[in-house]
Design an enzyme around this catalytic site. Structure first.
Site, PDB file in Angstrom:
ATOM      1  N   HIS A  70       1.544   4.348  -2.974  1.00 44.05           N
ATOM      2  CA  HIS A  70       1.626   5.768  -3.064  1.00 44.05           C
ATOM      3  C   HIS A  70       2.571   6.579  -3.995  1.00 44.05           C
ATOM      4  CE1 HIS A  70      -1.608   6.822  -0.239  1.00 44.05           C
ATOM      5  NE2 HIS A  70      -1.064   5.859   0.645  1.00 44.05           N
ATOM      6  N   HIS A  83       1.018  -1.254   0.103  1.00 45.80           N
ATOM      7  CA  HIS A  83       0.191   0.207  -0.040  1.00 45.80           C
ATOM      8  C   HIS A  83       1.136   1.373   0.031  1.00 45.80           C
ATOM      9  CE1 HIS A  83      -3.569   2.463   1.490  1.00 45.80           C
ATOM     10  NE2 HIS A  83      -2.528   3.223   1.659  1.00 45.80           N
ATOM     11  N   GLU A  84       1.696   1.162   0.850  1.00 48.15           N
ATOM     12  CA  GLU A  84       2.818   2.148   1.141  1.00 48.15           C
ATOM     13  C   GLU A  84       3.500   2.605  -0.123  1.00 48.15           C
ATOM     14  OE1 GLU A  84       2.427   4.677   3.335  1.00 48.15           O
ATOM     15  OE2 GLU A  84       1.098   3.296   4.556  1.00 48.15           O
TER      16      GLU A  84
END
Length: 615
Positions: free
Chosen positions: A423, A419-420
Site C-alpha cells: 500500500h 500486502h500492507e
C-alpha cells in the site's frame, strides 16, 4: 502536511467505515469519483503534433504538452518530478483556479528515455470557472466552522472546545488545542471538481485519528456538506521465517546473519547514518510493541539484545501473544526491511518516494521510515498501513487475529505484511510521491488491494510451482483454508471465474482487488512461461531488465503504477503496464500481457463504465 492514505486492510468488512466506533459513517459514500483519462503510447504515436515538439529537458517537454493540450488553463508544477530507474521522466501538474488548487485535478506526463512523450494522464477540470477570486470577498465559512462541520458529519472523536487557528500559509491553517487526534488537524482552502461537472470551493480538513487518517472536503459555503473523504490508512542475526515463507505452515525459522542488501540499504537496517542502533530501528523502519494502540511509538518497548542477536523463542502454540513479543517485533522488522530492499531494486527508490530517514543525497524527501507496530492494541483480525506524502513516516499496524485458539499474530504471516507495505508502494507511485490521494476511487482503491495481494503471492511462489498452482490469501492468520478472499488466485477459470465484468456486481475494494490480482496472476504466469522463474530472493538484471518472468512481472507492474493517471480504472492501469513494457523492452512482452488480461475480460474491447463495465 498533505494527507495520507490508510489502506491495506487484508480482511474485508461489509463497509469501509470509521474504525472502532458505534454509529460509524460509511466512507464509501464519500469516495472520490473516477475522472481521469489516459493517453497510452499507442495513442500518442497517432498525434503528429506531439512528434513535432521541440526538444528540451523532460520538464520542458512535459510542460509544453500541458500547455498545448489544455490551453489557457492555470496550473502549477508539483515538486516531486523525477527520472525513474527505467529511464522514464515522471512529471505532475496540479490545476489551479484564482491561485487556489483544484485538489483532484491533475495532469501527469511520462517522458521516455528518447526525450519523447511516452504517455500522459489527465483529470483537469474543464467546466465553468468561478467569476471572481473567493479570497477577495472571503465569502466562505471560516476554517473552525469547517473542522466542526467535519467532526459532526463524520462523528469524529475530535474535540475542539477552546481550540484556536494558526495560519500556515495564505490558504492553509493549523488547529491548536484540539484533543482526540494524533497530530494537530489542518485545513486547506481548495476547489474540488464534482462528479456532476461543477466546481466546489472546499476546506480540506486533515485529521489523523489513528485507524483513519482523513482528508475531508467540507463545502466552504455550507458547513454541513462533505463532498469527499480520502483515507490514507487503507488500514546482526535475526531468527525469522525467511523471505518466501508465507506463514509458519511453510517452513521453520532460521537464524540469518546480516540479512540486509548493502546495495539497497548501505547503512544496514540498524543505522541511519547518524546513529548505530542496537534495537529494531534503522534507516528504513522502526518496530515496537504497541499494546495500547497509541501513537507514542518512540518510547515503546522494542527488543535490544546483546551482541545484536535478535534470536527469540516462538511457536504458533505459545499463548498469550505477549509472551513472544520479541519474536513478533523481530519478524515484522525483518519482513518490512526485505520489502524495502526488494522494492528498491525494482525501482522504488529515494526519487520515487520510498520510506527512509536518510536519503543520502539520492533525491526525494527523507525523515520517513515506516513505523511498525506489532500486536497493535487498536484492533484485531486486521492490519493497516497509512501512507502520507513523501517526507512523512508511513505507519503499519499488525494486529492479533482471534479466529484460532491460541490467537495468531499477523507479524508472522508475510503475505499480510507484504500486502500492507505494498500500500505504501502504490500510494507513493500512483500520483507521485507528493500526492497520496490517487487510489481513492472505488476501482482504483480496489487495485490498491489487488497490488498488495499480487506482490505477496509472487514472493511466495515455490520452485516447483506451475501455472496450475493455486494460492489463497490470509489462510493461516484467518484459520481458514479459503483465506480472506472470494476465490483462490488461479489461472483455472473453474477455480476462480472472476472477469472484468464481475466488478459490476462488486462495491467493496477487497473484492474488486481480487479481480485485479487474478488478472495480474494470469500475466505473471504468461511471463514466467516465456522467460522462466528466478527462485532466488533478488532479481537478476540484464540491461536493466529482470531476466526472468516473475521479477519482470513485478517490475512492469511497479513501473505501471508510476505511469498511470491519478485514480485510474482497470483499462488505464492495463495500458500503463503495456506502456511500461514498451519503455523497458520495446514491447517484447506485449502479447503475453494482452493475453493475460484478455482471458479475464480486459482485452481490446473492454470499456470502463462504473455501472456497466463491458469486456
Amino acid at each position: 502536511s498533505l494527507p495520507l492514505h490508510v489502506l491495506a486492510h487484508p480482511q474485508p468488512s461489509t463497509s469501509t467505515s470509521l474504525a472502532g466506533r458505534a454509529g460509524a459513517v460509511d466512507l464509501n459514500e464519500f469516495r472520490v469519483a473516477h475522472r481521469s483519462s489516459y493517453a497510452s503510447h499507442d495513442e500518442m504515436k497517432k498525434l503528429p503534433s506531439i512528434a513535432s515538439f521541440r526538444q528540451g529537458t523532460y520538464l520542458e517537454v512535459a510542460t509544453e504538452l500541458v500547455k498545448q493540450t489544455m490551453p489557457n488553463m492555470e496550473f502549477r508544477l508539483v515538486d516531486d518530478h523525477y527520472v525513474g530507474d527505467s529511464g522514464i521522466g515522471h512529471v505532475r501538474f496540479r490545476q489551479t483556479m484564482h491561485g487556489i488548487d483544484i485538489d483532484n485535478s491533475d495532469f501527469n506526463v511520462n517522458v521516455g528515455k528518447d526525450g519523447k512523450i511516452l504517455s500522459h494522464g489527465n483529470s483537469f477540470y474543464t467546466g465553468p470557472a468561478p467569476a471572481s477570486n473567493p479570497m477577495i470577498k472571503r465569502d466562505f465559512i471560516d476554517p473552525m466552522q469547517a473542522l466542526n462541520g467535519v467532526r459532526k458529519a463524520l462523528n469524529l472523536p475530535v474535540k475542539a472546545d477552546g481550540a484556536h487557528v494558526e495560519n500556515m500559509s495564505e490558504h492553509k491553517v493549523m488547529f491548536k488545542g484540539t484533543s482526540g487526534a494524533l497530530s494537530d488537524p489542518t485545513a486547506k482552502l481548495c476547489y474540488m471538481a464534482k462528479e456532476d461537472g461543477s466546481l466546489a470551493l472546499t476546506w480540506r480538513v486533515e485529521t489523523d485519528i489513528g485507524d483513519n487518517w482523513l482528508l475531508s472536503y467540507m463545502d466552504a459555503k455550507e458547513s454541513s456538506k462533505v463532498h469527499n473523504v480520502v483515507d490514507y490508512v487503507a488500514h546482526a542475526t535475526f531468527q525469522v521465517y525467511k523471505w518466501g515463507l508465507a506463514d509458519p505452515t511453510e517452513g521453520k525459522r532460521d537464524i540469518l546473519t546480516n540479512p540486509w542488501n548493502l546495495k539497497t540499504s548501505p547503512l544496514t537496517w540498524l543505522a541511519d547514518g547518524k546513529t548505530n542502533f542496537t534495537a529494531t530501528r534503522g534507516n528504513n523502519a522502526i518496530a515496537q510493541y504497541n499494546p495500547d494502540g497509541g501513537n507514542d511509538y518512540e518510547n515503546n518497548y522494542r527488543p535490544s539484545p546483546k551482541n545484536l542477536k535478535f534470536e527469540y523463542p516462538y511457536s504458533p502454540d505459545m499463548n498469550p501473544p505477549k509472551t513472544y513479543i520479541d519474536a513478533s517485533v523481530t519478524q515484522l522488522f525483518y519482513t518490512s526491511n526485505v520489502c524495502h530492499d526488494l522494492y528498491y531494486m525494482l525501482g522504488f527508490n529515494e526519487k520515487a518516494g520510498n520510506f527512509q530517514v536518510n536519503n543520502r543525497g539520492q533525491g526525494g524527501k527523507g525523515n520517513d521510515y515506516v513505523i511498525l507496530n506489532a500486536q497493535d492494541g487498536s484492533g484485531t483480525n486486521n492490519a493497516n498501513f497509512a501512507t502520507p506524502p513523501d517526507g512523512q513516516p508511513g505507519r503499519m499496524r499488525a494486529y492479533i487475529w482471534t479466529r484460532a485458539n491460541p490467537p495468531r499474530d499477523a507479524s508472522f504471516e508475510a503475505g499480510t505484511i507484504i500486502h500492507e507495505y505494498t500500500h505504501g508502494l502504490s500510494n507513493r507511485l500512483c500520483g507521485g510521491p507528493a500526492n497520496s490521494r490517487c487510489l481513492n476511487a472505488l476501482e482504483s482503491g480496489g487495485m490498491g488491494e489487488g497490488w498488495g495481494d499480487f506482490y505477496a503471492t509472487a514472493v511466495r511462489l515455490k520452485p516447483n510451482d506451475t501455472r496450475k498452482t493455486n494460492y489463497v490469501k490470509g489462510g493461516w492468520v484467518n484459520n481458514s483454508p479459503k483465506g480472506v478472499r472470494m476465490y483462490p488466485y488461479s489461472t483455472d477459470m473453474n477455480v476462480n471465474p472472476l472477469v472484468y465484468t464481475s466488478n459490476n456486481k462488486l462495491n467493496e475494494v477487497h473484492a474488486i482487488g481480487t479481480v485485479w490480482c487474478t488478472m495480474l496472476y494470469e500475466v505473471l504466469w504468461n511471463l514466467i512461461d516465456k522467460h522462466g522463474k528466478n527462485d532466488g530472493p533478488v532479481p537478476v538484471f540484464e540491461n536493466g531488465v529482470p531476466n526472468d518472468g516473475k521479477y519482470l512481472a513485478m517490475k512492469l507492474v511497479m513501473d505501471g503504477m508510476a505511469i498511470q493517471p491519478c485514480n485510474p480504472n482497470f483499462v488505464q492501469a492495463r495500458d500503463a503496464i503495456l506502456d511500461a513494457d514498451m519503455n523497458l523492452t520495446k514491447g517484447a512482452n506485449k502479447c503475453e500481457i494482452w493475453k493475460g488480461f484478455a482471458k479475464r475480460g480486459l482485452g481490446v474491447g473492454a470499456k470502463f463504465d462504473p455501472k456497466n463495465r463491458t469486456g
